[in-house]
Design a protein around this motif. Structure first.
Motif, PDB file in Angstrom:
ATOM      1  N   GLU A 143       0.813  -1.211   0.000  1.00  0.00           N
ATOM      2  CA  GLU A 143       0.000   0.000   0.000  1.00  0.00           C
ATOM      3  C   GLU A 143       0.851   1.267   0.000  1.00  0.00           C
ATOM      4  O   GLU A 143       0.322   2.361  -0.121  1.00  0.00           O
ATOM      5  CB  GLU A 143      -0.931   0.000   1.223  1.00  0.00           C
ATOM      6  CG  GLU A 143      -1.917  -1.143   1.220  1.00  0.00           C
ATOM      7  CD  GLU A 143      -2.709  -1.256   2.519  1.00  0.00           C
ATOM      8  OE1 GLU A 143      -2.851  -0.226   3.227  1.00  0.00           O
ATOM      9  OE2 GLU A 143      -3.184  -2.365   2.825  1.00  0.00           O
ATOM     10  N   GLY A 144       2.164   1.125   0.189  1.00  0.00           N
ATOM     11  CA  GLY A 144       3.072   2.266   0.125  1.00  0.00           C
ATOM     12  C   GLY A 144       2.998   3.213   1.309  1.00  0.00           C
ATOM     13  O   GLY A 144       3.418   4.363   1.204  1.00  0.00           O
ATOM     14  N   LYS A 145       2.487   2.743   2.433  1.00  0.00           N
ATOM     15  CA  LYS A 145       2.370   3.618   3.608  1.00  0.00           C
ATOM     16  C   LYS A 145       3.714   3.750   4.318  1.00  0.00           C
ATOM     17  O   LYS A 145       4.515   2.822   4.327  1.00  0.00           O
ATOM     18  CB  LYS A 145       1.326   3.070   4.579  1.00  0.00           C
ATOM     19  CG  LYS A 145      -0.078   3.077   4.016  1.00  0.00           C
ATOM     20  CD  LYS A 145      -1.088   2.645   5.066  1.00  0.00           C
ATOM     21  CE  LYS A 145      -2.445   2.415   4.501  1.00  0.00           C
ATOM     22  NZ  LYS A 145      -3.235   3.501   4.200  1.00  0.00           N
ATOM     23  N   LYS A 146       3.929   4.905   4.902  1.00  0.00           N
ATOM     24  CA  LYS A 146       5.151   5.171   5.655  1.00  0.00           C
ATOM     25  C   LYS A 146       4.994   4.605   7.064  1.00  0.00           C
ATOM     26  O   LYS A 146       3.888   4.383   7.541  1.00  0.00           O
ATOM     27  CB  LYS A 146       5.409   6.663   5.726  1.00  0.00           C
ATOM     28  CG  LYS A 146       5.688   7.266   4.366  1.00  0.00           C
ATOM     29  CD  LYS A 146       5.995   8.733   4.506  1.00  0.00           C
ATOM     30  CE  LYS A 146       6.276   9.325   3.158  1.00  0.00           C
ATOM     31  NZ  LYS A 146       7.665   9.334   2.817  1.00  0.00           N
ATOM     32  N   TYR A 147       6.136   4.389   7.718  1.00  0.00           N
ATOM     33  CA  TYR A 147       6.122   3.805   9.059  1.00  0.00           C
ATOM     34  C   TYR A 147       5.268   4.623  10.032  1.00  0.00           C
ATOM     35  O   TYR A 147       4.513   4.054  10.814  1.00  0.00           O
ATOM     36  CB  TYR A 147       7.542   3.693   9.611  1.00  0.00           C
ATOM     37  CG  TYR A 147       8.382   2.611   8.969  1.00  0.00           C
ATOM     38  CD1 TYR A 147       7.858   1.690   8.074  1.00  0.00           C
ATOM     39  CD2 TYR A 147       9.727   2.505   9.276  1.00  0.00           C
ATOM     40  CE1 TYR A 147       8.636   0.704   7.497  1.00  0.00           C
ATOM     41  CE2 TYR A 147      10.523   1.508   8.707  1.00  0.00           C
ATOM     42  CZ  TYR A 147       9.973   0.619   7.825  1.00  0.00           C
ATOM     43  OH  TYR A 147      10.739  -0.365   7.276  1.00  0.00           O
ATOM     44  N   ALA A 148       5.384   5.941   9.977  1.00  0.00           N
ATOM     45  CA  ALA A 148       4.624   6.789  10.905  1.00  0.00           C
ATOM     46  C   ALA A 148       3.121   6.635  10.656  1.00  0.00           C
ATOM     47  O   ALA A 148       2.325   6.608  11.604  1.00  0.00           O
ATOM     48  CB  ALA A 148       5.036   8.245  10.771  1.00  0.00           C
ATOM     49  N   GLU A 149       2.731   6.527   9.404  1.00  0.00           N
ATOM     50  CA  GLU A 149       1.321   6.361   9.065  1.00  0.00           C
ATOM     51  C   GLU A 149       0.796   5.007   9.555  1.00  0.00           C
ATOM     52  O   GLU A 149      -0.304   4.914  10.102  1.00  0.00           O
ATOM     53  CB  GLU A 149       1.163   6.477   7.546  1.00  0.00           C
ATOM     54  CG  GLU A 149      -0.248   6.526   7.066  1.00  0.00           C
ATOM     55  CD  GLU A 149      -0.333   6.693   5.545  1.00  0.00           C
ATOM     56  OE1 GLU A 149      -1.471   6.738   5.053  1.00  0.00           O
ATOM     57  OE2 GLU A 149       0.704   6.765   4.865  1.00  0.00           O
ATOM     58  N   ILE A 150       1.606   3.977   9.379  1.00  0.00           N
ATOM     59  CA  ILE A 150       1.225   2.642   9.855  1.00  0.00           C
ATOM     60  C   ILE A 150       1.101   2.651  11.374  1.00  0.00           C
ATOM     61  O   ILE A 150       0.134   2.133  11.934  1.00  0.00           O
ATOM     62  CB  ILE A 150       2.250   1.585   9.401  1.00  0.00           C
ATOM     63  CG1 ILE A 150       2.268   1.470   7.866  1.00  0.00           C
ATOM     64  CG2 ILE A 150       1.950   0.223  10.034  1.00  0.00           C
ATOM     65  CD1 ILE A 150       3.437   0.683   7.316  1.00  0.00           C
ATOM     66  N   ALA A 151       2.086   3.259  12.023  1.00  0.00           N
ATOM     67  CA  ALA A 151       2.077   3.335  13.484  1.00  0.00           C
ATOM     68  C   ALA A 151       0.819   4.038  13.977  1.00  0.00           C
ATOM     69  O   ALA A 151       0.166   3.577  14.920  1.00  0.00           O
ATOM     70  CB  ALA A 151       3.323   4.057  13.978  1.00  0.00           C
ATOM     71  N   SER A 152       0.468   5.110  13.336  1.00  0.00           N
ATOM     72  CA  SER A 152      -0.729   5.861  13.717  1.00  0.00           C
ATOM     73  C   SER A 152      -1.995   5.037  13.487  1.00  0.00           C
ATOM     74  O   SER A 152      -2.866   4.972  14.350  1.00  0.00           O
ATOM     75  CB  SER A 152      -0.793   7.162  12.919  1.00  0.00           C
ATOM     76  OG  SER A 152      -1.954   7.878  13.232  1.00  0.00           O
ATOM     77  N   ASN A 153      -2.088   4.376  12.341  1.00  0.00           N
ATOM     78  CA  ASN A 153      -3.265   3.569  12.011  1.00  0.00           C
ATOM     79  C   ASN A 153      -3.457   2.396  12.964  1.00  0.00           C
ATOM     80  O   ASN A 153      -4.584   2.021  13.284  1.00  0.00           O
ATOM     81  CB  ASN A 153      -3.180   3.027  10.578  1.00  0.00           C
ATOM     82  CG  ASN A 153      -3.394   4.087   9.529  1.00  0.00           C
ATOM     83  OD1 ASN A 153      -3.826   5.194   9.823  1.00  0.00           O
ATOM     84  ND2 ASN A 153      -3.080   3.762   8.293  1.00  0.00           N
ATOM     85  N   LEU A 154      -2.341   1.796  13.398  1.00  0.00           N
ATOM     86  CA  LEU A 154      -2.421   0.600  14.237  1.00  0.00           C
ATOM     87  C   LEU A 154      -2.193   0.900  15.716  1.00  0.00           C
ATOM     88  O   LEU A 154      -2.084  -0.029  16.519  1.00  0.00           O
ATOM     89  CB  LEU A 154      -1.406  -0.443  13.749  1.00  0.00           C
ATOM     90  CG  LEU A 154      -1.565  -0.927  12.303  1.00  0.00           C
ATOM     91  CD1 LEU A 154      -0.485  -1.926  11.956  1.00  0.00           C
ATOM     92  CD2 LEU A 154      -2.955  -1.520  12.080  1.00  0.00           C
ATOM     93  N   SER A 155      -2.049   2.178  16.055  1.00  0.00           N
ATOM     94  CA  SER A 155      -1.790   2.601  17.440  1.00  0.00           C
ATOM     95  C   SER A 155      -0.543   1.923  18.013  1.00  0.00           C
ATOM     96  O   SER A 155      -0.552   1.348  19.097  1.00  0.00           O
ATOM     97  CB  SER A 155      -3.006   2.297  18.329  1.00  0.00           C
ATOM     98  OG  SER A 155      -4.122   2.992  17.871  1.00  0.00           O
ATOM     99  N   LEU A 156       0.526   1.988  17.237  1.00  0.00           N
ATOM    100  CA  LEU A 156       1.819   1.430  17.629  1.00  0.00           C
ATOM    101  C   LEU A 156       2.861   2.535  17.575  1.00  0.00           C
ATOM    102  O   LEU A 156       2.636   3.569  16.963  1.00  0.00           O
ATOM    103  CB  LEU A 156       2.238   0.309  16.661  1.00  0.00           C
ATOM    104  CG  LEU A 156       1.321  -0.896  16.537  1.00  0.00           C
ATOM    105  CD1 LEU A 156       1.768  -1.768  15.370  1.00  0.00           C
ATOM    106  CD2 LEU A 156       1.335  -1.702  17.826  1.00  0.00           C
ATOM    107  N   SER A 157       4.002   2.273  18.153  1.00  0.00           N
ATOM    108  CA  SER A 157       5.096   3.228  18.017  1.00  0.00           C
ATOM    109  C   SER A 157       5.779   2.984  16.673  1.00  0.00           C
ATOM    110  O   SER A 157       5.713   1.884  16.108  1.00  0.00           O
ATOM    111  CB  SER A 157       6.103   3.072  19.157  1.00  0.00           C
ATOM    112  OG  SER A 157       6.857   1.893  18.982  1.00  0.00           O
ATOM    113  N   VAL A 158       6.451   3.997  16.169  1.00  0.00           N
ATOM    114  CA  VAL A 158       7.184   3.867  14.913  1.00  0.00           C
ATOM    115  C   VAL A 158       8.280   2.816  15.066  1.00  0.00           C
ATOM    116  O   VAL A 158       8.539   2.025  14.153  1.00  0.00           O
ATOM    117  CB  VAL A 158       7.773   5.229  14.473  1.00  0.00           C
ATOM    118  CG1 VAL A 158       8.650   5.074  13.252  1.00  0.00           C
ATOM    119  CG2 VAL A 158       6.654   6.221  14.190  1.00  0.00           C
TER     120      VAL A 158
END
Length: 183
Positions: A143-158
């Motif tokens: 999906e080409g998402k950046k780590y920060a975006e993934i972290a935000s979406n999944l409520s995880l740390s980068v």
């Protein structure tokens, strides 16, 4: 000593201290990132994401050097990662463009068999990944998402996202090495 005081203030949620660091370093960091990436829009995105993560992860942040060296190091790493990602995209695009009327499979029957085996191995390996790791891998690679975006979406740390990606890639690399040994 001044950096330690500033970092302590930021860790405690002092927005003014954060704004001072932001105002002091934003443009120089953008220029630095642009000198690596060659694009100011990408540079601004990298620096904005860095400051976003810096604020979001402020309580866990540990600096072993100055704030300046931390920020410049992070921008350098993200800018180089941008280039690595661009290189992969360019190679993929070139491969697709070199065979515009064909699908991804090779013409040679032996190569077709090897391609199918490799594709099946990659799919089997991905299926073995823990659910969260697989989800992170798919979000980043497909999906080409950046780590920060993934972290935000999944409520995880980068850092957790980075660690999961590292583990997923290591698993793939290990499986592919086994495959290549028997090739």
């Amino acid at each position: 000593m001044k950096d330690l005081l500033t970092l302590t203030k930021i860790k405690n949620g002092d927005v003014k201290a954060f704004e001072q660091v932001f105002r002091l370093y934003y443009m120089p960091l953008c220029m630095f990132a642009a000198s690596i990436t060659g694009r100011m829009d990408i540079a601004e995105e990298i620096v904005q994401e860095l400051f976003y993560v810096f604020w979001k992860e402020r309580e866990r942040l540990q600096l072993f050097h100055t704030i300046k060296s931390y920020l410049y190091g992070a921008v350098r790493n993200q800018s180089l990662q941008y280039w690595e990602h661009q290189d992969v995209r360019n190679r993929y695009r070139d491969a697709i463009l070199s065979h515009p009327d064909k699908d991804d499979t090779p013409d040679d029957p032996q190569e077709q068999i090897e391609y199918k085996e490799l594709e099946a191995l990659v799919n089997r390996t991905l299926e073995k990944l823990p659910e969260r790791r697989l989800r992170i891998f798919r979000m980043h690679r497909f999906e080409g998402k950046k780590y920060a975006e993934i972290a935000s979406n999944l409520s995880l740390s980068v850092k957790t996202v980075e660690a999961e990606m590292t583990k997923a890639l290591r698993t793939l690399r290990d499986e592919l090495e086994i495959y290549m040994k028997y090739d």
